[in-house]
Design an enzyme around this catalytic site. Structure first.
Site, PDB file in Angstrom:
ATOM      1  N   ASP A   1       0.829  -1.210   0.000  1.00 50.22           N
ATOM      2  CA  ASP A   1       0.000   0.000   0.000  1.00 50.22           C
ATOM      3  C   ASP A   1       0.866   1.265   0.000  1.00 50.22           C
ATOM      4  O   ASP A   1       2.080   1.200   0.223  1.00 50.22           O
ATOM      5  CB  ASP A   1      -0.907  -0.021   1.243  1.00 50.22           C
ATOM      6  CG  ASP A   1      -2.121   0.889   1.066  1.00 50.22           C
ATOM      7  OD1 ASP A   1      -2.514   1.154  -0.083  1.00 50.22           O
ATOM      8  OD2 ASP A   1      -2.676   1.340   2.087  1.00 50.22           O
TER       9      ASP A   1
ATOM     10  N   GLU B   1       2.582   5.210  -4.102  1.00 51.08           N
ATOM     11  CA  GLU B   1       2.520   6.166  -5.244  1.00 51.08           C
ATOM     12  C   GLU B   1       3.794   6.974  -5.473  1.00 51.08           C
ATOM     13  O   GLU B   1       3.995   7.399  -6.607  1.00 51.08           O
ATOM     14  CB  GLU B   1       1.354   7.126  -5.037  1.00 51.08           C
ATOM     15  CG  GLU B   1       0.008   6.467  -5.194  1.00 51.08           C
ATOM     16  CD  GLU B   1      -0.290   5.445  -4.105  1.00 51.08           C
ATOM     17  OE1 GLU B   1       0.046   5.704  -2.937  1.00 51.08           O
ATOM     18  OE2 GLU B   1      -0.810   4.380  -4.438  1.00 51.08           O
TER      19      GLU B   1
ATOM     20  N   ASP C   1      -9.089   3.271  -2.688  1.00 49.35           N
ATOM     21  CA  ASP C   1     -10.037   3.724  -1.668  1.00 49.35           C
ATOM     22  C   ASP C   1     -11.284   4.300  -2.311  1.00 49.35           C
ATOM     23  O   ASP C   1     -11.365   5.494  -2.603  1.00 49.35           O
ATOM     24  CB  ASP C   1      -9.366   4.769  -0.771  1.00 49.35           C
ATOM     25  CG  ASP C   1      -8.176   4.175  -0.028  1.00 49.35           C
ATOM     26  OD1 ASP C   1      -8.121   2.934   0.100  1.00 49.35           O
ATOM     27  OD2 ASP C   1      -7.309   4.941   0.407  1.00 49.35           O
TER      28      ASP C   1
END
Ligand SMILES: *[C@@H]1O[C@H](CO)[C@@H](O)[C@H](O)[C@H]1NC(C)=O
Ligand SMILES: *[C@@H]1O[C@H](CO)[C@@H](O)[C@H](O)[C@H]1NC(C)=O
Ligand SMILES: *[C@@H]1O[C@H](CO)[C@@H](O)[C@H](O)[C@H]1NC(C)=O
Ligand SMILES: *[C@@H]1O[C@H](CO)[C@@H](O)[C@H](O)[C@H]1NC(C)=O
Length: 967
Positions: free
Chosen positions: A489, A492, A644
């Site tokens: 997770d 980015e 999300d």
């Protein structure tokens, strides 16, 4: 390395927060455990807004002021040619410095791939990564034989400036043309533009949350961002690839005429041709889709285009995926149902969740944890409260004994300890730092951003020791808690503050992130999700808190036009600045490469590293990785989820185009947070969504901390709905697994758009509210609150060329009179159809894939209008990268006979054949198995439903011989 460009340092070097932190808060005594935790102020995550030039009315139009190039010095090569491009006149230096000499390479690399590359002629070690992706980071497109024959033709002109055109030779159709526009190539700005037909059908260009057909008024921005599954902005991944489909009618002279109208009715006079274009540029960019053109504007990189002629969608996809990397084969168990939530507090609670699924007879394969398992949100350390090391062993053992699995979240950032607090030891950091594994500031000091645990550092995948250090940590943690896969997770790569905000603040550690976590006291704003019962005050409050704090992760910067930074990037990125919600562009890699140049590749780097880690932990076994940030080719390493999303109907609707786009990008193992992540879900939404996701390759229910529980067993109607859809999914597991085998070996898609399966029907060009799972299963979900029926299309019915069978009652769907039919779909029912012409090998549903895989086989034959059908099946041990033994079977039904052709790769299948069911049988004669009559007691025929069921087979299903059945 210095900072060559002023605005790089503006964006990257903001130290506003440092000043705030020091002014406001005296350093807590490092050893005091009672000192309140320092909370970063929200300002830490704010950078000056920049106005993207597409939104800036005063932005200079590069096409108007820049001179373009002229080509010369053309040299033929074995498979194409090279030329020099020289700046044609004075530099415009519009958003950077014009590069005066470029090298053009045109190469026919394979019959199905043309490569067009334009790079600066003079590059050095120091500036190479401004233009070229570091070699070895991505799969390099391999080059085939020279002198390949291609249906693509490259032509060029120097008038009025250099422009090129790619044409499909067989139809003379111009696919891509920069002729008449200028190529702009500056050190921080590249622009080129191609014309497109009116009403073009363009797909791909992700990652985004957008309708499947992209439309001609849309800007796709590329800059990996931790921005939720928000519609139309740049989000987690970068896949600069598009598929374009053109529909034609055949004129009386046999010539094709392009269809440019949206008003079409399906009929067999249409044909379609598709092609693909991949821009291998990892830099931030905007791709502008306008009425009759597409414009690429990048803040670096080069022009590195790959053209794929198709001419069908499957051919385009195969060409693309064999260029960037075929999808990873997944283990059989990963197709089971996965349950997760942010907010599970202990191994015991996880076990309760597992047991509850069993109690309610709901299949469950894998239990997941979000960041709750970690001690203070630090990777690789279990929280002794609830998730202690000792208990994890028994927990994992019991899971595995039950045929189940465990996957924890692993965050991308690494906590950096407080240097003045000896108790704040974090050996994971120490070992990584020793190995030189972390990104630095330009001056060589550690780059320190902030994520869940407080101030953090970030692995540098260009540094030599990093992959080994990461693997060592993954191995070490696996020895404590035997996880089965990894969920990567925040990749980015996300950071909650602008710049190296922690550099001078480490004595404040551990600091609290600059917003409240869901459930922590926040400033509740009462916003109810659709359908949410307002009478449930407790749930409403927790949802609101969740929502409020969640949104505050991404502060919206209010900007007035006067405060914009102009003359800077071209990008329409979220929050207006590259440094917000991500590490800053000046974070520096070991070889001097700036994050600015490879930001979009960070997520790919951690997936590759994690793949190697899992290959070390489980030698010879296919790694199971779920990754958030991806780039072209990441599907070779990982699965992906939609990020999300929200517990609302639009999020569910968008999951379909998201998945179809991921099919194009070679990440077939895709699904979204079922029932929704942020906000409270409700019974109806969760009921519909659990059914819809059952037909997505990756099937997981997950939600946010503070929201109401949304496991399937929370509502009796959702229990029933989930079980009914899961029963179909689990029966179809052999089919889904076989689809993955084809994806992995040949680049086929798993979830498919109707437009791909029915290429003669232009009315399906935008269809994204229903989809195909492989070639045989059509799913028409209800996506509307309160609905009891759904409008859907059963393609091909108007012409009568397709036959569709209702999965539930085994009968042919009556032919509707219009394209759109109203299909009854009360809550708990998801319309599923089998396409006539399919043979589906099925096993029995079970609570785990292990149970299902150990059950008897059924073969379902759904005949088409000519009484024919075919299908295939791939089997192996379900986990090996290179299985020792395999089995491949083909089925062919025609003229009232089903033949199986079994090619053994040595796999011995123990499970027996139970039934062969044939749909669409008008009448029967003597039923014969391998030429011998089948006893009547083993035959069941329903003449009204046209269904024949034959049983009593005395064979294990795939015992070694090919066999036949006649009726
Ligand atoms: C890259 O650096 C080299 C050497 O410093 C210089 O000669 C060249 O012009 C630079 N190239 C570009 C495109 O900036
Ligand atoms: C294009 O999109 C913008 C913003 O979404 C909208 O304001 C504009 O009206 C659209 N233009 C056309 C021609 O539809
Ligand atoms: C298909 O084309 C033929 C010949 O051009 C024409 O007669 C026929 O009406 C067309 N069919 C449809 C459904 O448009
Ligand atoms: C298990 O199910 C029971 C009964 O529905 C419920 O009360 C309990 O909260 C569930 N436990 C967990 C951990 O989900």
């Amino acid at each position: 390395m210095g900072t060559p460009f002023t605005w790089r340092s503006v964006l990257g070097g903001l130290s506003a927060f440092c000043a705030i932190a020091q002014a406001q808060t005296p350093s807590p005594s490092p050893t005091s455990s009672t000192a309140p935790q320092f909370t970063m102020p929200p300002e830490a995550n704010i950078a000056p807004a920049v106005i993207p030039n597409i939104k800036d009315p005063q932005a200079v139009d590069a096409q108007t002021v820049c001179p373009g190039y002229t080509a010369s010095n053309v040299q033929q090569t074995a498979s194409g040619f090279t030329a020099s491009l020289i700046l044609l006149g004075n530099a415009c230096n519009v958003y950077g410095t014009d590069i005066d000499t470029l090298s053009l390479t045109v190469q026919y690399q394979r019959a199905d791939r043309l490569h067009v590359a334009i790079v600066p002629t003079h590059i050095s070690a120091e500036n190479a990564t401004h233009y070229i992706i570091p070699p070895g980071y991505l799969a390099e497109p391999e080059v085939g034989e020279s002198n390949t024959v291609s249906d693509l033709e490259f032509s060029w002109t120097n008038y009025p400036s250099f422009g090129f055109e790619v044409t499909r030779i067989s139809t003379k159709d111009v696919l891509f043309s920069t002729k008449g526009t200028k190529i702009v190539f500056e050190n921080q700005f590249i622009e080129f533009k191609s014309g497109l037909p009116k009403n073009y059908n363009l797909y791909g260009l992700g990652e985004s949350v957008h309708g499947f057909r992209l439309g001609n008024n849309y800007t796709k921005t590329y800059y990996a961002a931790d921005a939720g599954a928000t519609v139309d902005i740049n989000i987690y991944g970068a896949h600069p690839f598009f598929l374009e489909t053109r529909y034609f009618t055949e004129g009386p002279d046999g010539n094709l005429a392009l269809v440019t109208s949206d008003e079409t009715t399906p009929n067999s006079n249409y044909t379609s041709l598709s092609h693909g274009v991949f821009s291998r540029n990892a830099h931030g960019q905007d791709i502008l889709m306008q009425e009759d053109s597409i414009t690429y504007r990048a803040i670096g990189g080069s022009i590195d285009l790959y053209f794929f002629p198709g001419p069908s969608q499957p051919e385009v996809t195969k060409s693309y995926l064999t260029t960037v990397g075929l999808p990873a084969m997944q283990q059989y168990w990963t197709f089971g149902f996965h349950q997760c939530r942010w907010g599970y507090t202990s191994w015991a609670e996880l076990e309760d969740v597992v047991n509850n699924h069993t109690h309610f007879d709901i299949p469950l394969e894998t239990i997941w944890t979000d960041i709750d398992w970690m001690l203070r949100y630090r990777d690789f350390e279990n929280n002794p409260v609830g998730f202690d090391d000792e208990s994890s062993e028994g927990f994992i053992q019991r899971l595995h004994d039950g045929g189940r699995h465990y996957v924890p979240i692993i965050d991308s950032a690494i906590y950096i300890p407080n240097p003045s607090n000896a108790d704040d030891a974090y050996p994971v950091f120490e070992r990584g730092n020793e190995a030189g594994s972390f990104l630095t500031n330009p001056d060589g000091s550690l780059y320190v951003g902030a994520v869940w645990p407080g101030y953090t550092v970030f692995p540098d995948w260009l540094s030599e020791g990093t992959e080994q250090w990461w693997t060592d940590e993954m191995v070490r943690y696996h020895q404590i808690t035997g996880y089965d896969g990894a969920w990567i997770d925040m990749s980015e790569i996300s950071s909650f503050c602008v710049g190296s905000c922690g550099s001078n603040n480490l004595t404040l550690q551990p600091v609290h992130v600059p917003f409240a976590l869901p459930g922590e006291p926040a400033n509740p704003v009462l916003i109810y999700p659709e359908g949410f019962s307002k009478t449930n005050a407790t749930e409403a409050a927790s949802a609101s808190a969740a929502r409020a704090s969640w949104s505050s992760t991404y502060p919206t910067i209010s900007v007035t036009s006067s405060s914009y930074l102009r003359t800077t990037p071209t990008q329409d990125i979220r929050n207006g600045a590259l440094a917000v919600a991500a590490i800053s562009p000046n974070a520096t890699h070991a070889d001097g490469t700036l994050e600015y140049d490879i930001h979009n590749l960070w997520g790919h780097g951690i997936l590759k590293a994690t793949y190697n880690s899992l290959s070390t932990i489980f030698p010879g076994t296919r790694p199971f990785i779920l990754g958030r940030s991806t780039f072209a080719g990441s599907g070779s390493y990982a699965a992906h989820w939609g990020g999300d999303n929200w517990s609302n109907w639009p999020s569910m609707i968008f999951s379909i185009p998201q998945a179809l786009s991921m099919s194009l990008f070679g990440i077939p193992m895709f699904g979204v947070d079922t029932c929704g992540f942020a906000d409270n879900t409700d019974m109806e939404l969760c009921n519909r969504w659990m059914q819809l996701s059952a037909f997505f390759p990756f099937y997981r229910n997950h939600n946010i901390l503070g929201a109401i529980s949304q496991e399937a067993y929370r509502w009796s109607s959702v229990i029933d709905a989930s079980k009914s859809a899961m029963a179909i999914r689990y029966q179809l597991l052999p089919y889904i697994y076989t689809l993955f085998h084809h994806a992995h070996t040949k680049g086929e898609t798993v979830m498919r758009a109707l437009a791909w399966e029915f290429p003669h029907d232009p009315s399906l060009a935008s269809a994204d509210r229903q989809f195909m799972l492989g070639p045989s299963i059509l799913v028409i979900p209800v996506l509307e609150q309160g609905a009891t029926s759904v409008n859907g299309v059963l393609p091909g019915l108007i012409e009568g060329e397709e036959v569709w069978y209702d999965w539930y009652n085994n009968t042919v769907v009556p032919v509707p009179t219009q394209a759109n039919s109203t299909i009854p779909a009360p809550l708990g029912h998801i319309p599923v159809y089998v396409r006539g012409g399919s043979v589906l090998p099925l096993q029995q549903a079970g609570l785990t894939t292990r149970d299902a895989r150990n059950s008897p086989w059924d073969i379902l034959v759904a005949l088409d209008k000519d009484g024919s059908a075919d299908g295939n099946l791939y089997l192996d041990d379900g986990f090996s990268v290179t299985p020792n033994t395999t089995l491949y079977a083909e089925f062919k039904a025609q003229n009232r006979k089903l033949d199986t052709f079994i090619q053994h790769g040595g796999w011995v299948e123990e499970n027996s054949l139970r039934n062969v069911t044939i749909w669409g049988v008008e009448q029967t004669k003597t039923i014969k198995f391998n030429g011998h009559p089948v006893p009547l007691k083993d035959v069941y025929f329903d003449g009204n439903k046209h269904t024949l069921v034959v049983s009593g087979f005395k064979i294990s299903a795939w015992a070694g011989k090919s066999w036949s059945l006649e009726w």
